[in-house]
Every structure is written in structure tokens, then in C-alpha cells.
Write a protein that holds these residues in place. Structure first.
Motif, PDB file in Angstrom:
ATOM      1  N   ALA A   1       0.902  -1.239   0.013  1.00 43.13           N
ATOM      2  CA  ALA A   1       0.075  -0.049  -0.024  1.00 43.13           C
ATOM      3  C   ALA A   1       0.969   1.219  -0.042  1.00 43.13           C
ATOM      4  CB  ALA A   1      -1.029  -0.097   1.239  1.00 43.13           C
ATOM      5  N   CYS A   2       1.927   1.204   0.642  1.00 41.33           N
ATOM      6  CA  CYS A   2       2.746   2.530   0.773  1.00 41.33           C
ATOM      7  C   CYS A   2       3.584   2.805  -0.459  1.00 41.33           C
ATOM      8  CB  CYS A   2       3.830   2.279   2.059  1.00 41.33           C
ATOM      9  SG  CYS A   2       2.965   2.349   3.776  1.00 41.33           S
ATOM     10  N   ILE A   3       4.037   1.562  -1.063  1.00 39.70           N
ATOM     11  CA  ILE A   3       4.666   1.665  -2.261  1.00 39.70           C
ATOM     12  C   ILE A   3       3.635   2.252  -3.450  1.00 39.70           C
ATOM     13  CG2 ILE A   3       6.011   0.419  -3.950  1.00 39.70           C
ATOM     14  CD1 ILE A   3       7.156  -1.550  -1.983  1.00 39.70           C
ATOM     15  N   LEU A   4       2.553   1.776  -3.418  1.00 41.06           N
ATOM     16  CA  LEU A   4       1.885   2.006  -4.562  1.00 41.06           C
ATOM     17  C   LEU A   4       1.359   3.532  -4.613  1.00 41.06           C
ATOM     18  CD1 LEU A   4      -0.667  -0.990  -4.926  1.00 41.06           C
ATOM     19  CD2 LEU A   4       1.132  -0.068  -6.476  1.00 41.06           C
TER      20      LEU A   4
ATOM     21  N   LEU B   1      -9.399   6.570  -8.547  1.00 43.63           N
ATOM     22  CA  LEU B   1     -10.476   6.230  -7.691  1.00 43.63           C
ATOM     23  C   LEU B   1      -9.735   4.982  -6.787  1.00 43.63           C
ATOM     24  CD1 LEU B   1     -13.526   5.719  -9.958  1.00 43.63           C
ATOM     25  CD2 LEU B   1     -13.336   7.336  -7.757  1.00 43.63           C
ATOM     26  N   ILE B   2      -8.809   4.168  -7.339  1.00 38.16           N
ATOM     27  CA  ILE B   2      -8.099   3.309  -6.272  1.00 38.16           C
ATOM     28  C   ILE B   2      -7.157   4.076  -5.520  1.00 38.16           C
ATOM     29  CG2 ILE B   2      -6.506   1.172  -6.501  1.00 38.16           C
ATOM     30  CD1 ILE B   2      -7.662   0.714  -9.375  1.00 38.16           C
ATOM     31  N   MET B   3      -6.408   4.872  -5.923  1.00 38.11           N
ATOM     32  CA  MET B   3      -5.136   5.266  -5.218  1.00 38.11           C
ATOM     33  C   MET B   3      -5.611   6.344  -4.155  1.00 38.11           C
ATOM     34  SD  MET B   3      -3.229   3.691  -6.663  1.00 38.11           S
ATOM     35  CE  MET B   3      -1.974   4.063  -5.221  1.00 38.11           C
ATOM     36  N   LEU B   4      -6.671   7.191  -4.460  1.00 34.84           N
ATOM     37  CA  LEU B   4      -7.105   8.110  -3.371  1.00 34.84           C
ATOM     38  C   LEU B   4      -7.779   7.629  -2.144  1.00 34.84           C
ATOM     39  CD1 LEU B   4      -8.739  10.957  -5.724  1.00 34.84           C
ATOM     40  CD2 LEU B   4      -6.832  11.281  -3.981  1.00 34.84           C
ATOM     41  N   PRO B   5      -8.579   6.462  -2.001  1.00 37.10           N
ATOM     42  CA  PRO B   5      -8.957   5.804  -0.730  1.00 37.10           C
ATOM     43  C   PRO B   5      -7.607   5.324  -0.086  1.00 37.10           C
ATOM     44  CG  PRO B   5     -10.498   5.457  -2.583  1.00 37.10           C
ATOM     45  CD  PRO B   5      -9.367   6.262  -3.176  1.00 37.10           C
ATOM     46  N   LEU B   6      -6.958   4.625  -1.089  1.00 36.93           N
ATOM     47  CA  LEU B   6      -5.504   3.988  -0.534  1.00 36.93           C
ATOM     48  C   LEU B   6      -4.770   4.908   0.143  1.00 36.93           C
ATOM     49  CD1 LEU B   6      -4.556   1.165  -0.403  1.00 36.93           C
ATOM     50  CD2 LEU B   6      -3.148   1.742  -2.473  1.00 36.93           C
ATOM     51  N   SER B   7      -4.554   6.133  -0.439  1.00 36.28           N
ATOM     52  CA  SER B   7      -3.837   6.949   0.067  1.00 36.28           C
ATOM     53  C   SER B   7      -4.353   7.582   1.559  1.00 36.28           C
ATOM     54  CB  SER B   7      -3.471   8.222  -0.702  1.00 36.28           C
ATOM     55  OG  SER B   7      -4.677   8.886  -0.980  1.00 36.28           O
ATOM     56  N   LEU B   8      -5.668   7.573   1.461  1.00 32.77           N
ATOM     57  CA  LEU B   8      -6.216   8.128   2.837  1.00 32.77           C
ATOM     58  C   LEU B   8      -5.826   7.183   3.978  1.00 32.77           C
ATOM     59  CD1 LEU B   8      -8.090  10.011   4.550  1.00 32.77           C
ATOM     60  CD2 LEU B   8     -10.333   8.886   3.283  1.00 32.77           C
ATOM     61  N   VAL B   9      -6.240   5.844   3.757  1.00 31.43           N
ATOM     62  CA  VAL B   9      -5.954   4.772   4.588  1.00 31.43           C
ATOM     63  C   VAL B   9      -4.255   4.582   5.166  1.00 31.43           C
ATOM     64  CG1 VAL B   9      -5.898   2.099   4.839  1.00 31.43           C
ATOM     65  CG2 VAL B   9      -8.188   3.335   3.616  1.00 31.43           C
ATOM     66  N   VAL B  10      -3.701   4.944   4.184  1.00 30.29           N
ATOM     67  CA  VAL B  10      -2.363   4.964   4.517  1.00 30.29           C
ATOM     68  C   VAL B  10      -1.635   5.823   5.430  1.00 30.29           C
ATOM     69  CG1 VAL B  10       0.129   5.171   3.657  1.00 30.29           C
ATOM     70  CG2 VAL B  10      -1.476   3.412   2.573  1.00 30.29           C
ATOM     71  N   CYS B  11      -2.350   7.261   5.041  1.00 28.46           N
ATOM     72  CA  CYS B  11      -2.040   8.278   5.921  1.00 28.46           C
ATOM     73  C   CYS B  11      -2.792   7.903   7.408  1.00 28.46           C
ATOM     74  CB  CYS B  11      -2.873   9.525   5.190  1.00 28.46           C
ATOM     75  SG  CYS B  11      -2.741  11.071   6.152  1.00 28.46           S
TER      76      CYS B  11
END
Length: 271
Positions: free
Chosen positions: A155-158, A210-220
């Protein structure tokens, strides 16, 4: 090594076959080839196949952001083969079957059937071949990312890999390189350009966001330390600006639904 694999376990169900396998192993252990394998780097490479498959999975995702489809397909095939080998030799365990995998199976069957039959001709074969190669990546990711540390690293790498794409999108906007090819002239001005970044299509780029924005929110949300949080917040904001500049109305709605789902999982009062 053979006896501890999934193939050895299958043969072990039958005593006669098991005795044959034992005799085969006795001969194989004394063979020069077995000595060569034990003394070479091949055995160590086999033991590291799950780690190589994980790297191949991340590499495939990175290729999809920048490189042509044929390279992404080759990386996807490599990931699939490495995952299958890892499962066969029990270096990776199969996770439990879930409703998500059932949905994926049904969706894959319908997609391939529609692609091969609906398009027809050479176009149907090419489109179906691309989907036939790319669709198995989801169960591969489900197997390879079953460990929490791998899931967090991926998740962090992506999210980190998406930052150059977002910066390129901002450069495209500042330099006036927006594409007018996909502009709906019945609703917008012909001079209105839409952001495509490295995807050459604003709608596909919007789906990527749409994939990366929710993922960036969760990682943050789960990142530790102010440096990590600052990096992921900045990345998320850049991607959000890119999403706005795609002018994809369907992606706007999907992003709002995704935000509600994420916030609802955190606290139902957000709904």
C-alpha cells in the motif's frame, strides 16, 4: 523438498504411490543432479520465490502507470507463474475462499464472455487476451498479500509510486498540455482540456485515481510519524487535484461513494 510439497502430499494419500515416491527419492538424493541443486543457488532461489513474486506484483502495478500494455502483460504473466509455483511448493498458503473471490470469478467469466463474443474478430481476440492475462492478478494479490506486513508495504509503495504520476499531471496542466479529444462538446467548451497524465485517457486516469485516493487516505490514517503522514497527505492532495482536472463525472460520483464507505467503516455517524 518434494515430499513436503503439495504434490508430495497428494501422492501421500495412496500408500502404494507413497512407496514409489520414497524409492524415487532415494535414487534422486544420491544422484549427481540433486547434489548440484543442493550446492547451487537454485535451491535458494526456489526458497525465495514468494518474495520474488511479491516484487513482480509491485513491478506489474508500477508498469501499468507508465509503460505500454505489452510490458504490463509480460509482468502479469511472470507474477502469475511465480505465484502458482509458490502455491504448488507450499511456500504460500491459499487463503480462505471469500465472497469477494466468488464475485471476481463471476465478473471474470462475464467479462471474458462479453469481450470474446461482443467485440468479435481480431479486436475481440486481442481485448480478450489482454483481460485473460490481467484478470488473474487479483487472486495473485490475494495470495501474496495475505501477510499484513506485505499488505502494508504494498500500500505504501503504490501510493508513493502514484506521486510521480500526479506531479506529471500537474505539469501537464501548467504547461497547457491537456487533451481536448475526450471533451463532451455538447456540455463543455471545445477548448476545455481534460487531464490524462500518463494514461492518455481522462476516464481511465480517473479510475486509477479512484483506487489510489482511498488507498492514500487509509495509508495516511495508519502511518506513523509526522514525516510519513505529511508525505501521504501531500500525495493525496495532489491526486485529488488531478481527479478534479479529469472532469470525469462518473469518477466524481464513485469517489464520493468511496469516501462515504471509508468514513462509515471508521464511524457510522459520518453516514
Amino acid at each position: 523438498f518434494f515430499a513436503s510439497s503439495a504434490i508430495g502430499a497428494w501422492f501421500g494419500r495412496d500408500r502404494i504411490r507413497h512407496r514409489k515416491i520414497d524409492r524415487f527419492l532415494e535414487r534422486a538424493i544420491d544422484s549427481k543432479f540433486c547434489d548440484f541443486v543442493r550446492s547451487s543457488a537454485l535451491l535458494g532461489l526456489i526458497m525465495k520465490i514468494p518474495h520474488i513474486a511479491f516484487i513482480a506484483l509491485i513491478f506489474t502495478a508500477a508498469c501499468a502507470m507508465w509503460l505500454p500494455t505489452i510490458i504490463v502483460m509480460l509482468a502479469a504473466v511472470l507474477t502469475l507463474l511465480l505465484t502458482v509455483v509458490s502455491v504448488i511448493f507450499r511456500k504460500e498458503t491459499l487463503p480462505p475462499f471469500t465472497d469477494g473471490l466468488l464475485f471476481w470469478g463471476l465478473w471474470t467469466g462475464i467479462t471474458l464472455l462479453y469481450t470474446f463474443i461482443g467485440y468479435g474478430g481480431i479486436r475481440g481476440i486481442l481485448s480478450g487476451g489482454i483481460r485473460f492475462v490481467m484478470l488473474p492478478l487479483l487472486p495473485c494479490a490475494y495470495i501474496l498479500l495475505s501477510q499484513k506486513d506485505r499488505l502494508w508495504k504494498s500500500a505504501c509503495i503504490l501510493v508513493g509510486l502514484s506521486l510521480p504520476v500526479g506531479l506529471y499531471g500537474l505539469y501537464q496542466y501548467i504547461s497547457g498540455g491537456l487533451s481536448t479529444q475526450w471533451t463532451d462538446t455538447s456540455l463543455f467548451s471545445e477548448e476545455l482540456g481534460r487531464l490524462t497524465a500518463s494514461f492518455e485517457n481522462p476516464n481511465i486516469y480517473g479510475e486509477f485515481l479512484l483506487i489510489m485516493l482511498p488507498l492514500s487516505l487509509v495509508v495516511c490514517w495508519y502511518a506513523k510519524g509526522w514525516r510519513q503522514k505529511t508525505f501521504f497527505i501531500a500525495t493525496g492532495l495532489i491526486l485529488l487535484v488531478n481527479m478534479f482536472l479529469t472532469y470525469s463525472r462518473g469518477c466524481y460520483i464513485a469517489l464520493a461513494v468511496s469516501a462515504l464507505i471509508l468514513l462509515g467503516k471508521k464511524d457510522k455517524r459520518f453516514l
